[in-house]
Enzyme design. Structure first.
Site, PDB file in Angstrom:
ATOM      1  N   GLN A   1       0.804  -1.230   0.000  1.00 14.96           N
ATOM      2  CA  GLN A   1       0.000   0.000   0.000  1.00 14.96           C
ATOM      3  C   GLN A   1       0.837   1.280   0.000  1.00 14.96           C
ATOM      4  O   GLN A   1       0.276   2.363   0.147  1.00 14.96           O
ATOM      5  CB  GLN A   1      -0.935  -0.003   1.225  1.00 14.96           C
TER       6      GLN A   1
ATOM      7  N   ALA B   1       1.517  -4.494  -8.408  1.00 13.49           N
ATOM      8  CA  ALA B   1       1.409  -3.459  -9.446  1.00 13.49           C
ATOM      9  C   ALA B   1       0.022  -2.821  -9.503  1.00 13.49           C
ATOM     10  O   ALA B   1      -0.111  -1.633  -9.784  1.00 13.49           O
ATOM     11  CB  ALA B   1       1.743  -4.066 -10.805  1.00 13.49           C
TER      12      ALA B   1
ATOM     13  N   CYS C   1     -20.673  -9.173   6.913  1.00 18.93           N
ATOM     14  CA  CYS C   1     -21.659  -9.534   5.907  1.00 18.93           C
ATOM     15  C   CYS C   1     -21.113  -9.466   4.496  1.00 18.93           C
ATOM     16  O   CYS C   1     -21.634 -10.095   3.597  1.00 18.93           O
ATOM     17  CB  CYS C   1     -22.856  -8.625   6.018  1.00 18.93           C
TER      18      CYS C   1
END
Lengths: 211, 387
Positions: free
Chosen positions: B177, B198, B327
């Site tokens: 990140q 990438a 969920c």
């Protein structure tokens, strides 16, 4: 891809985007004859059902739900089902199954069924509450088994059956029923329920009657 | 018009990357072949490797291309179970890793390897003191992510790396990140290994890298996950994904010039977004809000309501975000990252990640704030938990 294609059926979308019969305003202002509350915020789903009863029929049904799209849609669909044709009889309403609600919704992904379809349980709890408040003997209660684990919808009867099958270890019970595998809040209840039936079915008295 | 605010999940292709792809479609040769087609492909591959390495602050030979960062992370962690240390090895990682580290570490735990998952503060940062305490003589690997994918918090990699270096422990970091998202260079980082991808920086999916600073190797070997040919210095067999690598190099080339502008751009959008949301919506928690964070990431928990409902109603407004709610994952467990911060399933169920990128505009942000306000008001109106 069509942006209108999504994870759920069209009916789920309809009920989720425009849910029916939501309680408006404060709970106190709605003269409920019975109230049912099931689920827990820790599990991610919780719902409240309020009913008004007239001549043994559900004349009005209001609800509130915390949860995912299918939890919201399933409660809305249930309210529609209960109120159509002038309101279901208490008898009919008490017997509604999750499968009927799922059918109304046009199906649900399998991983959504146990956690999000809680409306039928909330409705039964509201009917139980109605009988209790009015001092009327509940004609249905003995027919239904209380839910021990709300996340996975495991009843006392499910646990009793597993104990009878020989599941006497808590970890094995979790594997067999899924009970206490989500939020874990029911761990003590599951253990106590197991103990009750283990004591009943596997006590020394039964196995060693002569000693 | 759609408003894509899920750039931490993946990014749209940069126009310069699209151009590089169309121009490279005919370099079909196998870079391992000796004929002309092979030699051309090999040349393109070498150039691309140099470009990518330069952007990351590494040398070309330090990069091993893989199919994705999950593969890089798996190669790294599973190297521990593939070699004999003569004792039961111990790994230290954190409770907020990406699943490709977190679940792989849990898998190794089941295979008998000792694993410590470091806790984080309420702001989503590990404490060096807890790493110090967790290190043992059997510790063979420490793996701590750089910027977190869900909340964007930046871990103290420099201090953690220095500590591991002093103790002679191999140090790996999942840095997927970071490049292109924060000022970043490997040459200032005390890490022995790092994982990259990438498609988080406007290039293609299906291509990642494992960076290995070979000069720092101690008593630790990298064992290939995929055995076969001699590609990637024997560390990763399989014909190279040359198109993916060339496209990644194109992204690096253009990001080199655009990175400062982009960081300033996404930071201004994110900061405006958070200021407005805080003003207009009450009962929220900005997860990791008090810690150093990626400027493109905002993770907010909305009390009394559930994340999947928020996500789907925003999707109806053509706004794309992600949630830490159980969920949406198919499992029943909410985000382990938000749980590690607050140990409160309600906060995790109601969490939404907004991650900004180069294509986002102020209009995206304004539309999102308006739709979010409407959605939160509606869902709180039907929630039995609302006060």
């Amino acid at each position: 891809m069509d942006k209108n294609q999504w994870a759920y059926s069209e009916n789920v979308k309809k009920h989720f985007m425009n849910p029916l019969n939501i309680l408006q305003g404060p709970e106190e202002d709605y003269k409920a004859d019975g109230k049912g509350m099931v689920g827990s915020p820790a599990c991610g789903d919780m719902m409240m059902v309020l009913i008004q009863v007239a001549k043994n029929r559900i004349s009005d049904f209001k609800w509130k739900t915390f949860g995912c799209a299918s939890a919201i849609a399933s409660t809305s669909a249930l309210s529609e089902l209960v109120l159509k044709e002038g309101g279901m009889s208490l008898d009919e309403a008490y017997k509604i199954t999750p499968e009927e609600i799922i059918k109304e919704l046009g199906g649900l992904p399998s991983n959504k069924i146990h956690c999000s379809v809680l409306g039928d349980k909330a409705l039964r709890a509201a009917i139980d509450d109605y009988y209790e408040k009015n001092g009327i003997t509940n004609p249905f209660q003995e027919k239904s088994s209380p839910v021990v684990c709300t996340c996975k919808n495991v009843t006392e009867e499910d646990i009793r059956m597993e104990v009878l099958e020989g599941v006497t270890d808590f970890e094995k019970m979790k594997e067999a029923t899924g009970a206490s595998t989500v939020c874990g809040q029911c761990e003590e209840d599951v253990k106590n329920t197991m103990k009750k039936y283990i004591d009943q079915y596997y006590s020394d008295d039964i196995y060693n009657p002569g000693e | 018009m759609s408003h894509y605010l899920d750039n931490n999940a993946t990014t749209p292709l940069h126009p310069a990357v699209k151009e590089a792809i169309t121009q490279s479609l005919d370099y079909y040769g196998n870079p391992g072949s000796m004929h002309q087609q092979g030699r051309v492909a090999k040349q393109k591959l070498d150039d691309a490797r140099e470009e990518i390495a330069g952007f990351l602050g590494a040398t070309p030979e330090q990069l091993t291309f893989t199919s994705c960062a999950s593969e890089s992370n798996n190669t790294m962690l599973k190297s521990v179970s593939s070699q004999d240390f003569g004792f039961t090895p111990h790994i230290i990682t954190t409770g907020i890793e990406h699943p490709s580290v977190f679940n792989t570490a849990q898998y190794l735990q089941k295979r008998g390897i000792d694993v410590t998952f470091l806790p984080v503060t309420n702001d989503g940062i590990i404490e060096i003191a807890s790493l110090q305490k967790a290190l043992r003589k059997e510790t063979v690997l420490v793996s701590i992510m750089h910027a977190n994918n869900e909340i964007g918090t930046i871990q103290p990699i420099e201090e953690a790396g220095e500590l591991c270096s002093q103790r002679g422990v191999f140090f790996h970091s999942d840095m997927v990140q970071s490049p292109g998202k924060i000022p970043f260079s490997l040459n200032k980082m005390p890490v022995d290994a790092a994982s990259f991808s990438a498609h988080k920086m406007y290039a293609l999916k299906g291509i990642g890298a494992l960076y290995l600073k070979k000069s720092r190797f101690k008593n630790f070997s990298i064992i290939p996950l995929i055995h076969g040919g001699h590609q990637e210095a024997g560390l990763r067999a399989g014909t190279e994904n040359s198109l993916g690598i060339i496209a990644w190099a194109a992204a690096c080339r253009v990001m080199k010039d655009e990175i400062d502008t982009e960081i300033a751009h996404v930071k201004s959008l994110r900061d405006f977004f958070e200021t407005k949301v805080t003003e207009e919506i009450n009962d929220i928690v900005i997860n990791g809000g008090n810690a150093p964070r990626k400027p493109c990431t905002s993770n907010i928990s909305f009390k009394y309501i559930e994340g999947e409902s928020i996500l789907l109603r925003l999707d109806m407004n053509d706004i794309a975000v992600s949630t830490g709610s159980a969920c949406s994952t198919g499992s029943l467990d909410p985000s382990h990252v938000i749980m590690a911060l607050h140990d409160n399933p309600e906060t995790a169920h109601g969490s939404i990640r907004f991650s900004f990128g180069r294509e986002n505009s102020m209009e995206d942000v304004e539309r999102t704030i308006a739709a979010l306000k409407e959605t939160v008001t509606f869902l709180r109106g039907i929630s039995p938990l609302s006060p």
